[in-house]
Design a protein around this motif. Structure first.
Motif, PDB file in Angstrom:
ATOM      1  N   MET A  55      16.794  -1.987  11.694  1.00 29.70           N
ATOM      2  CA  MET A  55      17.792  -2.687  11.088  1.00 29.70           C
ATOM      3  C   MET A  55      17.748  -2.628   9.388  1.00 29.70           C
ATOM      4  N   ASN A  56      16.387  -2.486   8.978  1.00 30.30           N
ATOM      5  CA  ASN A  56      16.000  -2.243   7.612  1.00 30.30           C
ATOM      6  C   ASN A  56      16.216  -0.867   7.225  1.00 30.30           C
ATOM      7  N   ARG A  57      16.636  -0.074   7.919  1.00 30.77           N
ATOM      8  CA  ARG A  57      16.997   1.237   7.573  1.00 30.77           C
ATOM      9  C   ARG A  57      15.628   2.223   6.997  1.00 30.77           C
ATOM     10  N   VAL A  58      14.480   1.897   7.821  1.00 28.74           N
ATOM     11  CA  VAL A  58      13.149   2.697   7.470  1.00 28.74           C
ATOM     12  C   VAL A  58      12.505   2.945   8.641  1.00 28.74           C
ATOM     13  N   GLY A  59      13.570   3.180   9.706  1.00 30.24           N
ATOM     14  CA  GLY A  59      12.773   3.473  11.064  1.00 30.24           C
ATOM     15  C   GLY A  59      12.796   4.841  11.449  1.00 30.24           C
ATOM     16  N   LYS A  83       8.709  12.217   4.622  1.00 30.54           N
ATOM     17  CA  LYS A  83       9.007  11.101   3.703  1.00 30.54           C
ATOM     18  C   LYS A  83       9.579   9.863   4.233  1.00 30.54           C
ATOM     19  N   LYS A  84       9.925   9.784   5.552  1.00 29.96           N
ATOM     20  CA  LYS A  84      10.211   8.551   6.014  1.00 29.96           C
ATOM     21  C   LYS A  84       8.845   7.710   6.439  1.00 29.96           C
ATOM     22  N   VAL A  85       7.978   8.420   6.817  1.00 27.16           N
ATOM     23  CA  VAL A  85       6.776   7.716   7.420  1.00 27.16           C
ATOM     24  C   VAL A  85       6.239   7.006   5.772  1.00 27.16           C
ATOM     25  N   ARG A  86       6.294   7.880   4.916  1.00 24.92           N
ATOM     26  CA  ARG A  86       5.837   7.572   3.591  1.00 24.92           C
ATOM     27  C   ARG A  86       6.487   5.998   3.047  1.00 24.92           C
ATOM     28  N   ALA A  87       7.787   6.226   3.286  1.00 28.11           N
ATOM     29  CA  ALA A  87       8.527   5.226   2.633  1.00 28.11           C
ATOM     30  C   ALA A  87       8.379   3.865   3.494  1.00 28.11           C
ATOM     31  N   ALA A  88       8.220   4.141   4.821  1.00 25.88           N
ATOM     32  CA  ALA A  88       8.052   2.693   5.530  1.00 25.88           C
ATOM     33  C   ALA A  88       6.763   2.375   5.389  1.00 25.88           C
ATOM     34  N   LEU A  89       5.476   3.130   5.090  1.00 29.79           N
ATOM     35  CA  LEU A  89       4.298   2.487   4.933  1.00 29.79           C
ATOM     36  C   LEU A  89       4.020   1.954   3.492  1.00 29.79           C
ATOM     37  N   GLU A  90       4.940   2.163   2.517  1.00 26.01           N
ATOM     38  CA  GLU A  90       4.804   1.937   1.265  1.00 26.01           C
ATOM     39  C   GLU A  90       4.802   0.257   1.229  1.00 26.01           C
ATOM     40  N   GLN A  91       5.843  -0.200   1.868  1.00 29.67           N
ATOM     41  CA  GLN A  91       6.019  -1.660   2.136  1.00 29.67           C
ATOM     42  C   GLN A  91       4.829  -2.364   3.000  1.00 29.67           C
ATOM     43  N   LYS A  92       4.703  -1.513   4.015  1.00 32.24           N
ATOM     44  CA  LYS A  92       3.964  -2.071   5.191  1.00 32.24           C
ATOM     45  C   LYS A  92       2.523  -2.099   4.762  1.00 32.24           C
ATOM     46  N   ASN A  93       1.898  -1.100   4.121  1.00 29.97           N
ATOM     47  CA  ASN A  93       0.511  -1.113   3.494  1.00 29.97           C
ATOM     48  C   ASN A  93       0.401  -2.345   2.559  1.00 29.97           C
ATOM     49  N   HIS A  94       1.315  -2.675   1.916  1.00 27.89           N
ATOM     50  CA  HIS A  94       1.068  -3.802   0.715  1.00 27.89           C
ATOM     51  C   HIS A  94       1.060  -5.133   1.698  1.00 27.89           C
ATOM     52  N   LEU A  95       1.934  -5.184   2.531  1.00 25.15           N
ATOM     53  CA  LEU A  95       1.950  -6.413   3.516  1.00 25.15           C
ATOM     54  C   LEU A  95       0.491  -6.476   4.335  1.00 25.15           C
ATOM     55  N   LEU A  96       0.137  -5.234   4.868  1.00 22.82           N
ATOM     56  CA  LEU A  96      -1.144  -5.380   5.581  1.00 22.82           C
ATOM     57  C   LEU A  96      -2.367  -5.652   4.856  1.00 22.82           C
ATOM     58  N   THR A  97      -2.426  -5.227   3.759  1.00 19.72           N
ATOM     59  CA  THR A  97      -3.486  -5.558   2.651  1.00 19.72           C
ATOM     60  C   THR A  97      -3.399  -6.670   2.020  1.00 19.72           C
ATOM     61  N   THR A  98      -2.336  -6.907   1.620  1.00 19.75           N
ATOM     62  CA  THR A  98      -2.238  -8.349   0.687  1.00 19.75           C
ATOM     63  C   THR A  98      -2.166  -9.485   1.677  1.00 19.75           C
ATOM     64  N   ASP A 152      -2.777   5.489   6.299  1.00 23.88           N
ATOM     65  CA  ASP A 152      -2.662   7.074   5.819  1.00 23.88           C
ATOM     66  C   ASP A 152      -1.221   7.331   6.423  1.00 23.88           C
ATOM     67  N   PRO A 153      -0.262   7.594   5.805  1.00 26.22           N
ATOM     68  CA  PRO A 153       1.149   7.992   6.184  1.00 26.22           C
ATOM     69  C   PRO A 153       0.928   9.471   6.767  1.00 26.22           C
ATOM     70  N   GLU A 154       0.291  10.414   6.175  1.00 28.34           N
ATOM     71  CA  GLU A 154       0.003  11.700   6.547  1.00 28.34           C
ATOM     72  C   GLU A 154      -0.669  11.822   8.010  1.00 28.34           C
ATOM     73  N   ILE A 155      -1.545  10.938   8.045  1.00 29.29           N
ATOM     74  CA  ILE A 155      -2.253  10.946   9.323  1.00 29.29           C
ATOM     75  C   ILE A 155      -1.244  10.566  10.545  1.00 29.29           C
ATOM     76  N   ILE A 156      -0.272   9.365  10.238  1.00 26.96           N
ATOM     77  CA  ILE A 156       0.814   9.024  11.054  1.00 26.96           C
ATOM     78  C   ILE A 156       1.680  10.244  11.528  1.00 26.96           C
ATOM     79  N   ALA A 157       2.105  10.704  10.351  1.00 23.74           N
ATOM     80  CA  ALA A 157       3.180  11.864  10.336  1.00 23.74           C
ATOM     81  C   ALA A 157       2.532  12.889  11.417  1.00 23.74           C
TER      82      ALA A 157
END
Ligand code: GDP
Ligand code: IMO
Ligand code: MG
Length: 427
Positions: free
Chosen positions: A140-144, A158-173, A181-186
């Motif tokens: 729904m958030n268009r980052v799937g 590109k999509k995994v990096r974009a999705a993780l930018e927000q999520k890593n912030h949430l996860l760490t803070t 690491d988005p490259e490992i996920i990709a």
């Protein structure tokens, strides 16, 4: 009768898998249109037990093409694990087709599912922990991430990096968790690309063409009406459309193509996870129902909450799904209960309410108003016609039919494929 929907009318685990499997010999396609491996369908064929999570139950029927529709979320690891398990048991899975538009559950969404539940504390949903909510939120958030993204590495990265930018912030803070690491996920996802490719198709086109040829398509829902993200007991719901409309959006079929909507209802009720449940039994009768019905989750193994049949819920389900038929399951489990209560209305803060309260607070306050029906003690598991049932069992079914707003066409009286009493043919 080319297109039928089979869905749950209560809180899940009504026996949708068995109902779908029973129709397997008469249909050409079985399409799962919502949910993911949060579902758990137990199907018993010739005494052999199969537990399916992600795959449509139609995969057990010879000649059926099982389809994972665009409305489903896929954990690729689970997909291949389930396929391998079935192959080892001699089931041919080569006909499986997967929508290129279905979304993938990346492993970070499983981490987020658990972290969110922990963060919510006593406000938790009691999810299955499979990453379902975060993956639908991403959609729904268009980052799937979709199945088709597996076939274009640069877009996927590109999509995994974009999705993780927000999520890593949430996860760490917020959640105090480690950065992902988005490259490992990709890499993790790309490793599945060539294995998935042979199954992937424009499933909406395939299904519409099948219907044009007059072939039979069965749409099998995961979860159930009261867990539907729009019509269920929000926020204590799953994150997808488990009601009849979901079959259209989750597969690319127009509503005018649907001929029949079959609601599966247990002759009592169960619920897994948190959330309001007016007829819940917290005493030894509830335990008796749990034991008699084997009410332990197929997916998480959690003991299911148990309670009596709620006709207010049944009427609501009939309405929001436009049910044409009910399959009433597990009537055999009620054998031996001297008296069987059925909830016919609620007492909401001293007021009698006949229909599902519109306001969540009212539903949380709803207390069941019961009508009591006499039980039966005869073993009914071998019965194959309605007339052969004990009179009290017949009266119980007839009362439920009157109270539920839809005819009861089939009665389940055992876990096996053959254990059914057909009053009106479903196809
Ligand atoms: P689903 O998620 O709706 O497919 O349902 P589950 O498979 O999670 O739970 C239903 C359980 O009830 C399974 O273990 C089935 O084998 C079992 N079952 C289905 N119909 C009947 C029935 O009529 N009688 C009995 N005794 N068991 C049934
Ligand atoms: P089937 O298809 C019963 C419940 C979970 C939780 C809520 C949200 O076998 O009927 P989720 O992991 O989906 O975000 O969890 O929904 N739930 C089910 N309960 N049967 C199911 O599927 C369910 N799928 C999810 O217990 O309360
Ligand atoms: Mg289930």
């Amino acid at each position: 009768m080319p297109a039928v929907i089979v869905l749950g009318t209560q809180w899940g685990d009504e026996g949708k898998g068995k109902a779908t499997d029973q129709l397997g010999s008469e249909v050409d396609y079985v399409v799962k249109f919502n949910g993911g491996n949060n579902a758990g369908h137990t199907v018993v064929v010739d005494g052999e037990k199969f537990a399916l999570h992600l795959l449509p139950s139609g995969i057990l029927s010879k000649g059926v093409t099982p389809v994972i529709g665009n409305g489903v979320v896929i954990d690729l690891q689970v997909l291949f694990q389930e396929l391998e398990e079935l192959n080892e048991r001699g089931i041919d899975t080569s006909r499986l087709r997967i929508s290129s538009n279905a979304h993938i559950i990346p492993s970070y969404n499983k981490v987020l599912d658990g972290a969110t539940e922990k963060f919510l504390g006593d406000r938790k949903i009691g999810t299955t922990g499979r990453g379902i909510g975060p993956t639908y939120a991403d959609k729904m958030n268009r980052v799937g991430i979709r199945v088709q993204d597996l076939f274009d590495e640069s877009i996927l990265r590109k999509k995994v990096r974009a999705a993780l930018e927000q999520k890593n912030h949430l996860l760490t803070t917020m959640y105090g968790a480690a950065k992902i690491d988005p490259e490992i996920i990709a890499d993790e996802l790309l490793a599945y690309a060539e294995r998935v490719r042979p199954y992937v198709i424009d499933s909406a086109l395939m299904l519409n063409e099948a219907l044009d040829r007059g072939e039979m398509v069965l749409f099998e829902a995961g979860q159930a009406t009261m867990l539907d993200v729009d019509h269920g007991t929000y926020p204590f719901v799953t994150s997808s459309s488990a009601t009849a409309g979901g079959a259209c959006t989750g597969s690319g079929i127009g509503p005018t193509r649907i001929d029949r909507v079959i609601g599966v209802a247990k002759a009592y009720s169960t619920r897994v996870g948190e959330g309001p449940y007016p007829t819940e039994l917290l005493d030894e009768v509830g335990e008796q129902l749990r034991q008699a019905g084997g009410e332990f989750g197929t997916t998480t193994g959690r003991p299911r909450r148990t309670g009596w049949y709620d006709a207010v819920v049944a009427r609501y389900s009939s309405r929001v799904n436009g049910l044409t038929d009910i399959v009433l399951t597990k009537l055999d489990v009620l054998t031996g209960f001297p008296q069987i209560p059925v909830c016919v209305a609620y007492d909401v803060d001293g007021v009698r309410v006949e229909e599902m309260p519109d306001h969540q607070t009212d539903f949380h306050h709803a207390k069941p108003i019961y009508e009591y029906f006499p039980g039966w003690s005869e073993d009914i598991t071998k019965v194959r016609s309605f007339a052969e049932l004990p009179a009290n069992a017949r009266a119980y079914v007839e009362a439920l039919e009157k109270l539920s707003g839809c005819r009861i066409s089939v009665i389940g009286n055992g876990p096996g494929r053959e254990a059914a009493i057909v009053r009106h043919s479903l196809i």
